[in-house]
Write a protein that holds these residues in place. Structure first.
Motif, short mmCIF file in Angstrom:
data_model
loop_
_atom_site.label_atom_id
_atom_site.label_comp_id
_atom_site.label_asym_id
_atom_site.label_seq_id
_atom_site.Cartn_x
_atom_site.Cartn_y
_atom_site.Cartn_z
N LYS A 1 0.85 -1.18 0.00
CA LYS A 1 0.00 0.00 0.00
C LYS A 1 0.89 1.24 0.00
O LYS A 1 1.94 1.25 0.64
CB LYS A 1 -0.89 0.02 1.25
N PRO A 2 0.48 2.27 -0.72
CA PRO A 2 1.30 3.49 -0.70
C PRO A 2 1.31 4.11 0.70
O PRO A 2 0.33 4.04 1.43
CB PRO A 2 0.62 4.41 -1.70
N THR A 3 2.43 4.69 1.05
CA THR A 3 2.54 5.38 2.32
C THR A 3 1.75 6.67 2.25
O THR A 3 1.87 7.43 1.28
CB THR A 3 4.02 5.69 2.62
N THR A 4 0.94 6.90 3.23
CA THR A 4 0.16 8.14 3.26
C THR A 4 0.42 8.86 4.58
O THR A 4 0.84 8.26 5.56
CB THR A 4 -1.35 7.88 3.12
N LYS A 5 0.16 10.13 4.58
CA LYS A 5 0.35 10.97 5.75
C LYS A 5 -0.91 11.79 5.93
O LYS A 5 -1.38 12.44 4.99
CB LYS A 5 1.57 11.88 5.54
N THR A 6 -1.48 11.75 7.10
CA THR A 6 -2.65 12.56 7.39
C THR A 6 -2.22 13.99 7.67
O THR A 6 -1.27 14.21 8.42
CB THR A 6 -3.41 11.99 8.61
N ILE A 7 -2.91 14.93 7.04
CA ILE A 7 -2.61 16.35 7.27
C ILE A 7 -3.90 17.08 7.63
O ILE A 7 -5.00 16.59 7.37
CB ILE A 7 -1.97 17.02 6.03
N SER A 8 -3.74 18.23 8.20
CA SER A 8 -4.88 19.11 8.47
C SER A 8 -4.75 20.30 7.53
O SER A 8 -3.70 20.91 7.42
CB SER A 8 -4.82 19.58 9.93
N LEU A 9 -5.82 20.58 6.83
CA LEU A 9 -5.80 21.64 5.84
C LEU A 9 -7.01 22.55 6.06
O LEU A 9 -8.15 22.09 6.05
CB LEU A 9 -5.86 21.03 4.43
N ARG A 10 -6.77 23.81 6.30
CA ARG A 10 -7.86 24.76 6.51
C ARG A 10 -8.26 25.37 5.17
O ARG A 10 -7.43 25.93 4.45
CB ARG A 10 -7.43 25.86 7.47
N LEU A 11 -9.55 25.23 4.84
CA LEU A 11 -10.08 25.77 3.60
C LEU A 11 -11.28 26.67 3.93
O LEU A 11 -12.03 26.37 4.86
CB LEU A 11 -10.57 24.65 2.68
N PRO A 12 -11.47 27.70 3.16
CA PRO A 12 -12.69 28.49 3.34
C PRO A 12 -13.90 27.59 3.07
O PRO A 12 -13.86 26.72 2.19
CB PRO A 12 -12.59 29.59 2.28
N GLN A 13 -14.97 27.79 3.83
CA GLN A 13 -16.15 26.93 3.71
C GLN A 13 -16.69 26.90 2.29
O GLN A 13 -17.05 25.84 1.77
CB GLN A 13 -17.24 27.39 4.68
N HIS A 14 -16.71 28.06 1.62
CA HIS A 14 -17.25 28.09 0.25
C HIS A 14 -16.41 27.24 -0.71
O HIS A 14 -16.95 26.62 -1.63
CB HIS A 14 -17.38 29.54 -0.27
N LEU A 15 -15.08 27.21 -0.50
CA LEU A 15 -14.21 26.39 -1.34
C LEU A 15 -14.48 24.91 -1.09
O LEU A 15 -14.60 24.12 -2.03
CB LEU A 15 -12.74 26.73 -1.09
N LEU A 16 -14.58 24.53 0.17
CA LEU A 16 -14.87 23.14 0.50
C LEU A 16 -16.23 22.72 -0.07
O LEU A 16 -16.36 21.62 -0.62
CB LEU A 16 -14.83 22.93 2.01
N ASP A 17 -17.21 23.59 0.03
CA ASP A 17 -18.54 23.29 -0.54
C ASP A 17 -18.45 23.08 -2.05
O ASP A 17 -19.07 22.17 -2.59
CB ASP A 17 -19.53 24.42 -0.22
N SER A 18 -17.66 23.91 -2.73
CA SER A 18 -17.49 23.77 -4.18
C SER A 18 -16.80 22.46 -4.53
O SER A 18 -17.17 21.78 -5.50
CB SER A 18 -16.68 24.94 -4.74
#
Length: 92
Positions: free
Chosen positions: A48-65
């Motif tokens: 399985k590929p190695t993955t890394k969990t990250i936290s990313l802050r996005l404006p709500q409107h961008l996440l909704d889009s």
């Protein structure tokens, strides 16, 4: 009458980068380096590929889009974000 002799295989070259190796194999015939008649199938079920969990802050409107675009494609929005990032970092 003598039998034709098989051409000797060349050792594969050393590559400075994965990009150099990719370009080489796209332009050259691998049978000059490998006897594929001796190849065996390999199964790597637990790879399985190695993955890394990250936290990313996005404006709500961008996440909704992004969620709307993912829904239209019937894919999870996080998967769509990964595809878009991959395409931006490594364009075809």
């Amino acid at each position: 009458m003598t039998k034709p002799t098989k051409t000797a295989l060349k050792p594969p070259p050393h590559f400075a980068s994965e990009q150099d190796e990719r370009a080489y194999w796209e332009a050259n015939d691998s049978t000059q380096h490998f006897d594929w008649s001796k190849a065996r199938k390999v199964s790597l079920p637990n790879l399985k590929p190695t993955t890394k969990t990250i936290s990313l802050r996005l404006p709500q409107h961008l996440l909704d889009s992004i969620k709307t675009a993912a829904n239209a494609r019937d894919v999870p929005y996080q998967s769509l974000i990964k595809v878009w990032l991959q395409e931006k970092v490594h364009p075809h």
